[in-house]
Design an enzyme around this catalytic site. Structure first.
Site, mmCIF file in Angstrom:
data_model
loop_
_atom_site.group_PDB
_atom_site.id
_atom_site.type_symbol
_atom_site.label_atom_id
_atom_site.label_comp_id
_atom_site.label_asym_id
_atom_site.label_seq_id
_atom_site.Cartn_x
_atom_site.Cartn_y
_atom_site.Cartn_z
ATOM 1 N N ASP A 181 -0.349 -7.565 -5.774
ATOM 2 C CA ASP A 181 -1.709 -7.541 -5.249
ATOM 3 C C ASP A 181 -1.695 -8.399 -3.983
ATOM 4 O O ASP A 181 -1.410 -9.601 -4.058
ATOM 5 C CB ASP A 181 -2.630 -8.136 -6.333
ATOM 6 C CG ASP A 181 -4.065 -8.303 -5.859
ATOM 7 O OD1 ASP A 181 -4.341 -8.015 -4.671
ATOM 8 O OD2 ASP A 181 -4.892 -8.732 -6.679
ATOM 9 N N ILE A 186 -6.542 10.292 9.908
ATOM 10 C CA ILE A 186 -5.195 10.835 9.662
ATOM 11 C C ILE A 186 -5.296 12.019 8.698
ATOM 12 O O ILE A 186 -5.916 11.925 7.636
ATOM 13 C CB ILE A 186 -4.262 9.749 9.061
ATOM 14 C CG1 ILE A 186 -4.172 8.523 9.994
ATOM 15 C CG2 ILE A 186 -2.877 10.329 8.780
ATOM 16 C CD1 ILE A 186 -3.583 8.776 11.359
ATOM 17 N N GLY A 235 0.836 -1.208 0.000
ATOM 18 C CA GLY A 235 0.000 0.000 0.000
ATOM 19 C C GLY A 235 0.868 1.253 0.000
ATOM 20 O O GLY A 235 0.493 2.283 0.572
ATOM 21 N N LYS A 237 -11.116 -4.994 10.826
ATOM 22 C CA LYS A 237 -10.080 -4.527 11.766
ATOM 23 C C LYS A 237 -10.147 -5.317 13.077
ATOM 24 O O LYS A 237 -9.111 -5.670 13.640
ATOM 25 C CB LYS A 237 -10.222 -3.022 12.020
ATOM 26 C CG LYS A 237 -9.835 -2.148 10.827
ATOM 27 C CD LYS A 237 -8.377 -2.338 10.431
ATOM 28 C CE LYS A 237 -7.952 -1.436 9.280
ATOM 29 N NZ LYS A 237 -6.596 -1.730 8.782
ATOM 30 N N TYR A 290 -15.401 -2.522 7.204
ATOM 31 C CA TYR A 290 -14.018 -2.128 7.518
ATOM 32 C C TYR A 290 -13.715 -2.406 8.992
ATOM 33 O O TYR A 290 -12.691 -3.018 9.330
ATOM 34 C CB TYR A 290 -13.879 -0.635 7.199
ATOM 35 C CG TYR A 290 -12.567 0.017 7.578
ATOM 36 C CD1 TYR A 290 -11.380 -0.306 6.923
ATOM 37 C CD2 TYR A 290 -12.525 1.005 8.561
ATOM 38 C CE1 TYR A 290 -10.194 0.333 7.250
ATOM 39 C CE2 TYR A 290 -11.349 1.646 8.890
ATOM 40 C CZ TYR A 290 -10.184 1.310 8.239
ATOM 41 O OH TYR A 290 -9.010 1.951 8.565
ATOM 42 N N ARG A 308 -2.669 -0.795 -7.908
ATOM 43 C CA ARG A 308 -3.328 -0.136 -9.055
ATOM 44 C C ARG A 308 -2.712 1.223 -9.349
ATOM 45 O O ARG A 308 -2.471 1.566 -10.489
ATOM 46 C CB ARG A 308 -4.819 0.033 -8.764
ATOM 47 C CG ARG A 308 -5.538 -1.295 -8.776
ATOM 48 C CD ARG A 308 -6.931 -1.150 -9.393
ATOM 49 N NE ARG A 308 -7.561 -2.449 -9.479
ATOM 50 C CZ ARG A 308 -8.366 -2.950 -8.538
ATOM 51 N NH1 ARG A 308 -8.649 -2.234 -7.472
ATOM 52 N NH2 ARG A 308 -8.882 -4.142 -8.684
ATOM 53 N N GLY A 323 -0.595 4.707 -0.911
ATOM 54 C CA GLY A 323 -1.739 5.223 -0.164
ATOM 55 C C GLY A 323 -1.392 6.429 0.696
ATOM 56 O O GLY A 323 -0.250 6.900 0.704
ATOM 57 N N GLN A 324 -2.405 6.902 1.422
ATOM 58 C CA GLN A 324 -2.225 8.113 2.226
ATOM 59 C C GLN A 324 -1.065 7.951 3.215
ATOM 60 O O GLN A 324 -0.171 8.796 3.297
ATOM 61 C CB GLN A 324 -3.509 8.438 3.002
ATOM 62 C CG GLN A 324 -3.412 9.740 3.782
ATOM 63 C CD GLN A 324 -4.497 9.900 4.842
ATOM 64 O OE1 GLN A 324 -5.145 8.944 5.246
ATOM 65 N NE2 GLN A 324 -4.686 11.118 5.298
HETATM 66 C C1 AKB Z 1 -11.615 5.890 7.848
HETATM 67 O O1 AKB Z 1 -12.221 6.963 8.004
HETATM 68 O O2 AKB Z 1 -12.121 4.883 7.331
HETATM 69 C C2 AKB Z 1 -10.194 5.804 8.338
HETATM 70 C C3 AKB Z 1 -10.087 5.258 9.727
HETATM 71 C C4 AKB Z 1 -10.552 6.058 10.869
HETATM 72 O O3 AKB Z 1 -9.613 4.180 9.913
HETATM 73 N N1 AKB Z 1 -9.566 7.093 8.258
#
Ligand code: AKB
Length: 318
Positions: free
Chosen positions: A52, A172, A7, A146, A142, A35, A10-11
């Site tokens: 990937d 972040i 990654g 986690k 998500y 990508r 990414g950010q």
């Molecule tokens: C999101 O907003 O999905 C992320 C996080 C808080 O993990 N920045």
């Protein structure tokens, strides 16, 4: 030390890869991307590989070729995008993590960093000063990945003695690479609009308070935790880390101190419900006690630095 960063475009990955290259030597940090092509600062400053993370064979090949002893595994789909495609979030976030842990264990990798998130918490979690050990009741895919990921990391540490470490990041804020598909993205988007002289339409209510962190602190947390003496650590991949908490309206007001004409209108969408399910502030005393965590940026320092950096970057791109 030889490091593989997944990654890397990414950010977090784009800045962490450069920070790791400065710290451990450019040739020792391999930027893995999928990508999004590598931007010049990443491409020109060290080795890279396209892979990937959901493809175990590609991951094995990269580990065979570059022989990393440390992996920073950042490739993931964030909360809002994950709600648009929950199946992809499951596949990339958990499938990717499972592949990384398996390949790490079999390929002689010593240490893995994996970021968890405040998304592990949910409506049943205490909202203020959220404890380290508390109810985890995620409502997003998500967040589900986690929570499962935290337990998976624990399992690999206990069962296979893999040194897996990680923190629960808040939102972040960063000036170099915009986040993609998170619920906390409004905090970054506000800066872009302010610097471009545009009016911003915010997708959460003005009184929405979330925990946030500026990128230099985000990088510091990852590197400091990975360098910490293992005997001082009492946890694996679930350290709460905090820096600041503010409402969307408080952020706009702080930006307005530097850009007085900045205007925001509020039009909450589906992301409001996600934001409402997350804590307002976080208790990070375990991280402070175990490995000396301490953030350097509060709201006013962050806003000042962020505006200056973003202005410089956007002007240079014109
Ligand atoms: C999101 O907003 O999905 C992320 C996080 C808080 O993990 N920045």
């Amino acid at each position: 030390m030889r490091i593989l960063v997944t990654g890397a475009t990414g950010q977090i990955g784009s800045e962490l890869t450069l920070a790791l290259r400065r710290r451990y030597g450019s040739e020792n940090v391999v930027a893995a991307f999928h990508r999004t092509p590598l931007p010049p600062p990443l491409k020109d400053s060290g080795p890279s590989v396209r892979l990937d993370v959901t493809d175990r064979a590609e991951l094995e090949e990269a580990v065979r070729e570059y022989k990393p002893n440390v992996i920073y595994h950042l490739a993931a789909i964030l909360s809002a995008k994950g709600e648009e495609n929950p199946a992809a979030a499951w596949r990339v976030n958990l499938g990717g993590l499972y592949n990384v842990l398996e390949v790490a264990r079999a390929g002689g990798v010593r240490q893995v960093f994996w970021p968890s998130s405040i998304a592990v918490f949910g409506p049943k979690t205490p909202k203020d000063n959220t404890p380290q050990d508390t109810v985890l009741s995620p409502t997003t895919m998500y967040g589900v990945t986690k929570v499962a990921g935290e337990y998976l990391c624990d399992y690999y540490a206990r069962r296979f003695r893999l040194d897996v470490r990680g923190v629960r990041y808040p939102g972040i804020i960063s000036s170099e690479t915009p986040p993609g598909g998170g619920t906390t993205d409004y905090a970054v988007e506000m800066f872009y609009a302010a610097v471009k002289g545009e009016r911003y339409t915010c997708f959460v209510r003005p009184d929405t308070v979330l925990p946030m962190m500026y990128m230099p602190d985000c990088l510091k947390a990852a590197i400091q935790l990975m360098e910490a003496d293992p005997s001082s650590l009492t946890r694996r991949a679930d350290y709460n880390v905090a820096a600041m908490s503010f409402s969307a309206e408080e952020l706009a007001a702080e930006i307005r101190k530097h850009v007085p004409s900045f205007q925001v209108e509020y039009r909450p969408d589906f992301r409001q419900e996600i934001a409402d399910s997350w804590p307002r502030s976080i208790d990070d005393s375990a991280a402070r006690e175990d490995w000396g965590w301490e953030p350097s940026y509060d709201l006013s320092r962050m806003v000042e630095d962020m505006l200056a950096r973003l202005k410089r970057r956007l002007q240079a791109e014109l």
